[in-house]
Design an enzyme around this catalytic site. Structure first.
Site, PDB file in Angstrom:
ATOM      1  N   TYR A   1      -7.863 -17.172   4.192  1.00 39.69           N
ATOM      2  CA  TYR A   1      -7.881 -15.719   4.018  1.00 39.69           C
ATOM      3  C   TYR A   1      -9.324 -15.237   3.892  1.00 39.69           C
ATOM      4  O   TYR A   1      -9.722 -14.273   4.546  1.00 39.69           O
ATOM      5  CB  TYR A   1      -7.086 -15.338   2.769  1.00 39.69           C
ATOM      6  CG  TYR A   1      -7.104 -13.855   2.471  1.00 39.69           C
ATOM      7  CD1 TYR A   1      -6.367 -12.958   3.234  1.00 39.69           C
ATOM      8  CD2 TYR A   1      -7.872 -13.347   1.429  1.00 39.69           C
ATOM      9  CE1 TYR A   1      -6.381 -11.605   2.965  1.00 39.69           C
ATOM     10  CE2 TYR A   1      -7.896 -11.986   1.144  1.00 39.69           C
ATOM     11  CZ  TYR A   1      -7.155 -11.126   1.922  1.00 39.69           C
ATOM     12  OH  TYR A   1      -7.183  -9.772   1.659  1.00 39.69           O
TER      13      TYR A   1
ATOM     14  N   LYS B   1     -11.622 -12.588   6.227  1.00 39.16           N
ATOM     15  CA  LYS B   1     -12.243 -11.384   5.670  1.00 39.16           C
ATOM     16  C   LYS B   1     -13.761 -11.446   5.764  1.00 39.16           C
ATOM     17  O   LYS B   1     -14.410 -10.440   6.089  1.00 39.16           O
ATOM     18  CB  LYS B   1     -11.792 -11.187   4.220  1.00 39.16           C
ATOM     19  CG  LYS B   1     -10.309 -10.842   4.087  1.00 39.16           C
ATOM     20  CD  LYS B   1      -9.927  -9.636   4.945  1.00 39.16           C
ATOM     21  CE  LYS B   1      -8.474  -9.248   4.797  1.00 39.16           C
ATOM     22  NZ  LYS B   1      -8.099  -8.119   5.684  1.00 39.16           N
TER      23      LYS B   1
ATOM     24  N   THR C   1       1.127  -4.170  -4.336  1.00 44.81           N
ATOM     25  CA  THR C   1       1.710  -4.050  -3.005  1.00 44.81           C
ATOM     26  C   THR C   1       2.460  -5.324  -2.662  1.00 44.81           C
ATOM     27  O   THR C   1       2.395  -6.326  -3.369  1.00 44.81           O
ATOM     28  CB  THR C   1       0.611  -3.825  -1.949  1.00 44.81           C
ATOM     29  OG1 THR C   1      -0.172  -5.031  -1.834  1.00 44.81           O
ATOM     30  CG2 THR C   1      -0.297  -2.668  -2.323  1.00 44.81           C
TER      31      THR C   1
ATOM     32  N   THR D   1       1.544   1.561  13.663  1.00 42.23           N
ATOM     33  CA  THR D   1       2.189   0.428  14.309  1.00 42.23           C
ATOM     34  C   THR D   1       3.006  -0.391  13.310  1.00 42.23           C
ATOM     35  O   THR D   1       2.657  -0.505  12.133  1.00 42.23           O
ATOM     36  CB  THR D   1       1.175  -0.497  15.001  1.00 42.23           C
ATOM     37  OG1 THR D   1       0.449  -1.260  14.016  1.00 42.23           O
ATOM     38  CG2 THR D   1       0.215   0.301  15.870  1.00 42.23           C
TER      39      THR D   1
ATOM     40  N   ASN E   1      -5.433  -2.109   9.392  1.00 38.68           N
ATOM     41  CA  ASN E   1      -4.849  -2.460   8.104  1.00 38.68           C
ATOM     42  C   ASN E   1      -3.970  -3.703   8.157  1.00 38.68           C
ATOM     43  O   ASN E   1      -3.832  -4.413   7.157  1.00 38.68           O
ATOM     44  CB  ASN E   1      -4.015  -1.269   7.595  1.00 38.68           C
ATOM     45  CG  ASN E   1      -3.144  -1.628   6.414  1.00 38.68           C
ATOM     46  OD1 ASN E   1      -3.638  -1.844   5.305  1.00 38.68           O
ATOM     47  ND2 ASN E   1      -1.838  -1.703   6.638  1.00 38.68           N
TER      48      ASN E   1
ATOM     49  N   SER F   1     -10.501  -4.524   4.366  1.00 38.78           N
ATOM     50  CA  SER F   1     -10.918  -5.887   4.085  1.00 38.78           C
ATOM     51  C   SER F   1     -10.378  -6.247   2.707  1.00 38.78           C
ATOM     52  O   SER F   1      -9.192  -6.064   2.434  1.00 38.78           O
ATOM     53  CB  SER F   1     -12.449  -6.004   4.143  1.00 38.78           C
ATOM     54  OG  SER F   1     -12.889  -7.304   3.860  1.00 38.78           O
TER      55      SER F   1
END
Length: 280
Positions: free
Chosen positions: A149, A153, A184, A33, A84, A135
């Site tokens: 955040y 998690k 990333t 997606t 993800n 996670s």
């Protein structure tokens, strides 16, 4: 080798992109997606028969259910679902706006919960499968300037651990992947920062600014190597409940958990003092 079918959210960049490329290269099928097709046009062109990219906004629960149902209807069986999609939000709790709080919870926590809930009936009916939740070691360790955040998690970790027990009898394995810092877009592109207040400039809450600046050194984690370990975990039985990726992440997690146990050990007398005495 048997071809697997994978459903992965958020494949435009980061772990999602790395996972998708490796899976397609080894001949598996991926339903990945995205919020727009711009960053996956090359994948659609190079693997037209084994890659599809439905548009999905993770904050739209009805769309999540519809997209999952459509994927199963089209492919008959999906072996692995990887939750993800998500992002980081930085800033002291006082600095965050209501909209920022609602958006990250809707994406990182509620969206992931709805994805897993949508997949479970299909996996029960097909006789099993694997669900992987991306996670963070921030699901075990908390840092200042990252409260919301961490809230998402820590929340998804509790959800997945509970559901893992519920669905084990149906041969559905669940794994929480807890990566450390990686190179990333999560850290160097997609991270969102609140409107910072000068009152916190001397507080630990703004220490994250150094981490987000590539000039101060890049994160040690390799996304491609992490993706490879995630893919390999699907062949581990029973499914590992947690998998930490990154030596520094593991070191920090162990240190925090050891300190937590030490703190709990000091509370034995206090905890027992609240019990109703035996025989009464």
């Amino acid at each position: 080798m048997t071809q697997r079918t994978w459903f992965i959210t958020g494949v435009s960049s980061g772990f999602g992109r790395a996972l998708t490329q490796q899976l397609l290269q080894k001949g598996d099928r991926v339903i990945g997606t995205v919020r727009s097709h711009g960053k996956v046009e090359d994948l659609l062109e190079n693997w037209p028969k084994t890659f599809s990219a439905p548009l999905l906004e993770m904050t739209d629960s009805a769309a999540v259910r519809r997209t999952v149902d459509d994927a199963w209807r089209q492919h008959g069986r999906i072996d692995v679902v990887i939750s993800n999609a998500g992002y980081g939000l930085f800033g002291a709790a006082e600095e965050l706006s209501d909209d920022e709080i609602q958006q990250i919870i809707a994406t990182n926590l509620t969206g992931a919960i709805q994805l897993i809930r949508s997949a479970l009936p299909h996996m029960r009916q097909q006789g099993g499968g694997r669900i992987i939740q991306i996670s963070s070691y921030g699901g075990q360790v908390a840092f200042p300037g990252n409260s919301l955040y961490h809230a998402t998690k820590w929340g998804i970790e509790g959800f997945v651990e509970s559901v893992a027990h519920e669905v084990a009898p149906f041969d559905i394995g669940m794994t929480l992947v807890e990566p450390g810092g990686a190179r990333t877009e999560f850290r160097y592109g997609s991270a969102r920062v609140a409107k910072l207040m000068p009152e916190y400039d001397t507080s630990p809450a703004h220490a994250f600014q150094s981490m987000l600046d590539p000039a101060n050194g890049l994160a040690p984690g390799c996304p491609e190597r992490m993706a490879a370990r995630i893919i390999e975990s699907v062949d581990i039985n029973p499914a590992p409940l947690r998998m930490v990726l990154g030596s520094k992440a593991l070191q920090n997690t162990i240190a925090v958990l050891r300190q937590r146990i030490t703190d709990f050990e000091t509370q034995r007398k206090q905890a027992a003092s609240t019990d109703i005495p035996d025989g009464r």
